[in-house]
Motif scaffolding. Sequence first.
Motif, PDB file in Angstrom:
ATOM      1  N   PHE A  37       0.856  -1.174   0.000  1.00  0.00           N
ATOM      2  CA  PHE A  37       0.000   0.000   0.000  1.00  0.00           C
ATOM      3  C   PHE A  37       0.901   1.237   0.000  1.00  0.00           C
ATOM      4  N   LYS A  39       0.621   4.773   1.513  1.00  0.00           N
ATOM      5  CA  LYS A  39      -0.249   5.508   2.429  1.00  0.00           C
ATOM      6  C   LYS A  39       0.458   6.758   2.941  1.00  0.00           C
ATOM      7  N   THR A  67       4.312   0.371   2.255  1.00  0.00           N
ATOM      8  CA  THR A  67       4.154  -0.453   3.452  1.00  0.00           C
ATOM      9  C   THR A  67       4.937  -1.761   3.417  1.00  0.00           C
ATOM     10  N   SER A 135     -10.164   2.048  -4.339  1.00  0.00           N
ATOM     11  CA  SER A 135      -8.838   1.447  -4.504  1.00  0.00           C
ATOM     12  C   SER A 135      -8.269   1.789  -5.877  1.00  0.00           C
ATOM     13  N   LEU A 149      -0.892  -0.256  -4.267  1.00  0.00           N
ATOM     14  CA  LEU A 149      -2.303   0.101  -4.135  1.00  0.00           C
ATOM     15  C   LEU A 149      -2.432   1.360  -3.272  1.00  0.00           C
ATOM     16  N   ILE A 150      -3.246   2.280  -3.737  1.00  0.00           N
ATOM     17  CA  ILE A 150      -3.582   3.485  -2.963  1.00  0.00           C
ATOM     18  C   ILE A 150      -5.045   3.372  -2.575  1.00  0.00           C
ATOM     19  N   SER A 151      -5.308   3.359  -1.278  1.00  0.00           N
ATOM     20  CA  SER A 151      -6.666   3.202  -0.767  1.00  0.00           C
ATOM     21  C   SER A 151      -7.162   4.551  -0.253  1.00  0.00           C
ATOM     22  N   VAL A 236      -5.564  -8.543  -2.519  1.00  0.00           N
ATOM     23  CA  VAL A 236      -5.351  -7.378  -1.657  1.00  0.00           C
ATOM     24  C   VAL A 236      -5.667  -7.768  -0.222  1.00  0.00           C
ATOM     25  N   HIS A 238      -6.303  -6.031   3.029  1.00  0.00           N
ATOM     26  CA  HIS A 238      -6.535  -4.803   3.779  1.00  0.00           C
ATOM     27  C   HIS A 238      -6.210  -5.049   5.245  1.00  0.00           C
ATOM     28  N   GLU A 242      -5.839   0.725   8.678  1.00  0.00           N
ATOM     29  CA  GLU A 242      -6.724   1.677   8.017  1.00  0.00           C
ATOM     30  C   GLU A 242      -7.884   2.028   8.926  1.00  0.00           C
TER      31      GLU A 242
END
Length: 249
Positions: A37, A39, A67, A135, A149-151, A236, A238, A242
Motif C-alpha cells: 500500500f 499511504k 508499506t 482502490s 495500491l492506494i486506498s 489485496v 486490507h 486503516e
Amino acid sequence: MNQVAEKKEGALAVNLFEADANQGAQNISQEDLALPFLKILGQLSPEVNKRDGKYVEGAEPGKIINTVTNELFDKISVVPCHYKRQYIEWQDRGTSSGAPVAIHDAGSDIVSQTTRGKDYKDRLPNGNYLDNTASHFVLVLGDNPSTALISMKSTQLKVSRKWNSLMMGIKLQGKNGLFTPPTYSHIYNLSTVQMSNDKGTWFGWEVEKMGPIEDAGVYEMAKSFAMSVGKGEVEVKHGSEESKSKTPY
C-alpha cells in the motif's frame, strides 16, 4: 586495474543472472506476492513514533510510505492501472481480528442497512461499520517500476473522484475520431497537502496530471498489471491500520 577487474566481475555476474532469468520463481504468481500500500503518514501513525516497533527512520507526518519496503517519499509518479470501489466491513478496534469482516461490492445494497452512528460511522445491525473505499491500483515509476495500491476513503473520496475525472477527461484524436485512452496511458504526480475540517487537521492526497507514457516497456508493464487486477489475480490484504486511525480521513 582493480576497477577494471571489478567491472568485469560485475558484468560476468549480470550475464550469468540473465542466462538463468526467472529461475526459481516458476511457481510464484501474483497471488503469492505482497501488494504494498502507498499511504500517507499521520500524527498517530506507528511509523513516526520512535518508541513503536514499526518506527521507520526519517518518517514524519505528511510523507508517503510504501508499506512493504518502508521507502519514504515526498512525491511519487504513478500510472493508474485499475480502479475499484468497495464497502469494507470492519469490527471496532479491540474486537477486530486485524482483517475485514467482509468486503462488499460497490453495487451492493448493504449501505441501505446502515445507520449513522455518533462517531459518524455507517453502522450495520450487527454493530460493524462500513468504510466506503476507493482502490487505485498503480504502477510506481522510478529506476525499478513497481506495483502498489492506494486506498482512499472518507474525505479522500473527493480526491479519488477528481482523479477519476482527470482520467476520463483525457481525449485523443484517433482514426475514428476522439476516444478516451486507457487509464494506464498517462502519468500522474502524487504528493500530500494539509487538510482540515471541524474534526481536525490531517494530510491528504494531491493529484496532478503530467502527460502520456513515452516508454513502451513501462506501458506494457502497466497494461499487464491492469489485466492481472481485472482478472482477479491480484490479492489485496486490507489491514486493520486503516480502520484504527483516529484522523478524520
